[in-house]
Design an enzyme around this catalytic site. Structure first.
Site, PDB file in Angstrom:
ATOM      1  N   ALA A  19     -16.337  31.698 -67.548  1.00 22.09           N
ATOM      2  CA  ALA A  19     -16.922  33.028 -67.294  1.00 22.09           C
ATOM      3  C   ALA A  19     -17.721  33.417 -68.542  1.00 22.09           C
ATOM      4  O   ALA A  19     -17.501  34.467 -69.151  1.00 22.09           O
ATOM      5  CB  ALA A  19     -15.856  34.061 -66.954  1.00 22.09           C
ATOM      6  N   HIS A  21     -20.243  34.418 -71.481  1.00 19.49           N
ATOM      7  CA  HIS A  21     -21.130  35.545 -71.775  1.00 19.49           C
ATOM      8  C   HIS A  21     -21.769  35.299 -73.142  1.00 19.49           C
ATOM      9  O   HIS A  21     -21.523  34.252 -73.778  1.00 19.49           O
ATOM     10  CB  HIS A  21     -20.359  36.874 -71.728  1.00 19.49           C
ATOM     11  CG  HIS A  21     -19.090  36.871 -72.541  1.00 19.49           C
ATOM     12  ND1 HIS A  21     -19.092  36.770 -73.913  1.00 19.49           N
ATOM     13  CD2 HIS A  21     -17.782  36.916 -72.169  1.00 19.49           C
ATOM     14  CE1 HIS A  21     -17.856  36.787 -74.360  1.00 19.49           C
ATOM     15  NE2 HIS A  21     -17.023  36.861 -73.329  1.00 19.49           N
ATOM     16  N   HIS A  24     -19.560  33.976 -76.020  1.00 22.01           N
ATOM     17  CA  HIS A  24     -19.328  32.520 -76.033  1.00 22.01           C
ATOM     18  C   HIS A  24     -20.580  31.792 -76.530  1.00 22.01           C
ATOM     19  O   HIS A  24     -20.497  30.842 -77.312  1.00 22.01           O
ATOM     20  CB  HIS A  24     -19.013  32.018 -74.622  1.00 22.01           C
ATOM     21  CG  HIS A  24     -17.762  32.575 -74.018  1.00 22.01           C
ATOM     22  ND1 HIS A  24     -17.774  33.412 -72.927  1.00 22.01           N
ATOM     23  CD2 HIS A  24     -16.455  32.405 -74.354  1.00 22.01           C
ATOM     24  CE1 HIS A  24     -16.533  33.729 -72.605  1.00 22.01           C
ATOM     25  NE2 HIS A  24     -15.711  33.146 -73.451  1.00 22.01           N
ATOM     26  N   SER A 172     -16.434  40.524 -73.149  1.00 23.78           N
ATOM     27  CA  SER A 172     -15.209  39.855 -72.721  1.00 23.78           C
ATOM     28  C   SER A 172     -15.405  39.404 -71.283  1.00 23.78           C
ATOM     29  O   SER A 172     -16.078  40.093 -70.502  1.00 23.78           O
ATOM     30  CB  SER A 172     -14.033  40.836 -72.797  1.00 23.78           C
ATOM     31  OG  SER A 172     -12.953  40.365 -72.019  1.00 23.78           O
ATOM     32  N   SER A 173     -14.814  38.257 -70.952  1.00 22.96           N
ATOM     33  CA  SER A 173     -14.912  37.780 -69.560  1.00 22.96           C
ATOM     34  C   SER A 173     -14.312  38.801 -68.604  1.00 22.96           C
ATOM     35  O   SER A 173     -14.687  38.878 -67.442  1.00 22.96           O
ATOM     36  CB  SER A 173     -14.171  36.451 -69.410  1.00 22.96           C
ATOM     37  OG  SER A 173     -14.718  35.505 -70.292  1.00 22.96           O
TER      38      SER A 173
HETATM   39  P1  AMP Z   1     -12.116  32.954 -73.991  1.00 20.65           P
HETATM   40  O1  AMP Z   1     -12.987  32.274 -72.988  1.00 20.65           O
HETATM   41  O2  AMP Z   1     -11.929  34.412 -73.728  1.00 20.65           O
HETATM   42  O3  AMP Z   1     -10.822  32.211 -74.250  1.00 20.65           O
HETATM   43  O4  AMP Z   1     -12.907  32.907 -75.357  1.00 20.65           O
HETATM   44  C1  AMP Z   1     -13.362  31.695 -75.896  1.00 20.65           C
HETATM   45  C2  AMP Z   1     -13.810  31.935 -77.313  1.00 20.65           C
HETATM   46  O5  AMP Z   1     -14.865  32.889 -77.311  1.00 20.65           O
HETATM   47  C3  AMP Z   1     -12.699  32.509 -78.195  1.00 20.65           C
HETATM   48  O6  AMP Z   1     -12.754  31.904 -79.469  1.00 20.65           O
HETATM   49  C4  AMP Z   1     -13.038  33.971 -78.239  1.00 20.65           C
HETATM   50  O7  AMP Z   1     -12.568  34.628 -79.409  1.00 20.65           O
HETATM   51  C5  AMP Z   1     -14.563  33.917 -78.227  1.00 20.65           C
HETATM   52  N1  AMP Z   1     -15.110  35.197 -77.774  1.00 20.65           N
HETATM   53  C6  AMP Z   1     -14.727  35.914 -76.697  1.00 20.65           C
HETATM   54  N2  AMP Z   1     -15.418  37.067 -76.641  1.00 20.65           N
HETATM   55  C7  AMP Z   1     -16.242  37.089 -77.731  1.00 20.65           C
HETATM   56  C8  AMP Z   1     -17.193  38.015 -78.253  1.00 20.65           C
HETATM   57  N3  AMP Z   1     -17.435  39.177 -77.659  1.00 20.65           N
HETATM   58  N4  AMP Z   1     -17.838  37.685 -79.389  1.00 20.65           N
HETATM   59  C9  AMP Z   1     -17.588  36.508 -80.028  1.00 20.65           C
HETATM   60  N5  AMP Z   1     -16.712  35.586 -79.587  1.00 20.65           N
HETATM   61  C10 AMP Z   1     -16.034  35.878 -78.458  1.00 20.65           C
END
Ligand code: AMP
Length: 270
Positions: A19, A21, A24, A172-173
């Site tokens: 998901a 954004h 990521h 955030s996703s």
């Molecule tokens: P996730 O898919 O939510 O597990 O996130 C994957 C990676 O992306 C993790 O290292 C998160 O900390 C990072 N991430 C998620 N949201 C953000 C954001 N708004 N800004 C920077 N990195 C992010």
């Protein structure tokens, strides 16, 4: 990957749950800048969810994700199935110390065991030189650093800054599930952090914290926590002393739980 390694090319890994954004993609961009070959993993890791409903409704948008990664010039995508990552009845426990049971760890029991379990596997499979993680999940970064140190893993961790919507909401996703009204309410998180940053260090830390909690409640958002901590140990601090100080907030907006954080002081390298 072995072929690239033989050519002495450095490998960067960006672990995600999909998901995707701009947050990521900022990690992919950082990886592009610092390593030769960029690998993104997309895996909604069941062992880090303690709420089955949260796992079931986690957004899954693989086709769109692949298009974004192609556009971002990501070299390889690792999209494993649950059965490929875990064998039946598999267990995992790593002693993570006090960091495991505070804040997100306290509210989501077992979460960091699941996170370390999957990240260790991803490291073993991809063997990255550098792995990129977002400050958005600050406690996760500290936990993973601890794991890398304790197990002496041959990987460097890089923390990338939080990407925000133009209105300040941390990407955030889970934001896709916020109604327009809830999106407005969710802005209370970043506003509470900005207010704390404006007041720091002139005001007393206890007062800054109380003002943030009062503000969140006034905005109609009930915080799970708002804390001001030493950014290395996540120990709440009584006074503004110390080189690296961070404010952390978590709150539920409607049915969606959101987290955010902001350095109030950052003097040593992160
Ligand atoms: P996730 O898919 O939510 O597990 O996130 C994957 C990676 O992306 C993790 O290292 C998160 O900390 C990072 N991430 C998620 N949201 C953000 C954001 N708004 N800004 C920077 N990195 C992010």
């Amino acid at each position: 990957m072995d072929e690239f390694r033989q050519q002495h090319k450095s490998i960067g890994l960006v672990p995600t749950m999909g998901a995707l954004h701009e947050g990521h993609l900022s990690l992919i961009k950082a990886a592009r800048a610092q390593t030769d070959i960029v690998v993104c993993s997309i895996f909604v890791n069941p062992t880090q969810f303690n709420d089955p409903d949260d796992l079931a409704r986690y957004p899954r948008t693989v086709e769109a994700d692949l298009a974004k990664l192609r556009e971002a010039a990501c070299d390889a995508v690792f999209l494993p199935l649950v059965d490929e990552m875990y064998t039946k009845g598999e267990t995992w426990h790593i002693e993570l110390g006090p960091l495991e049971n505070i804040f997100e760890g306290a509210l989501r029991p077992g979460h960091y065991q699941g996170v370390t379990q999957v990240v260790k596997k991803l490291f073993d499979i991809v063997k990255p030189d550098i792995a990129f993680f977002g400050q958005k999940d600050f406690q996760q970064v500290l936990i993973l650093r601890k794991m890398v140190e304790m197990l002496a893993l041959p990987v460097t961790l890089v923390m990338c800054p939080i990407k925000r919507e133009p209105d300040g909401l941390a990407m955030s996703s889970r934001n896709v599930y916020l109604s327009p009204e809830d999106h407005q309410l969710a802005l209370a998180l970043v506003k509470s952090l900005e207010q704390a940053k404006r007041s720091f260090p002139e005001k007393n830390v206890g007062d800054i914290k109380q003002e943030a909690i009062d503000f969140l409640r006034k905005e109609g958002v009930e915080p799970d926590y708002f804390e001001i901590c030493d950014a290395h140990t996540l120990t709440p601090i009584p006074t503004a002393a110390g080189p690296d100080i961070i404010a952390l907030v978590a709150a539920k907006v409607g049915k969606i739980r959101l987290i955010d954080n902001m350095f109030l002081r950052q003097e040593s390298g992160y």
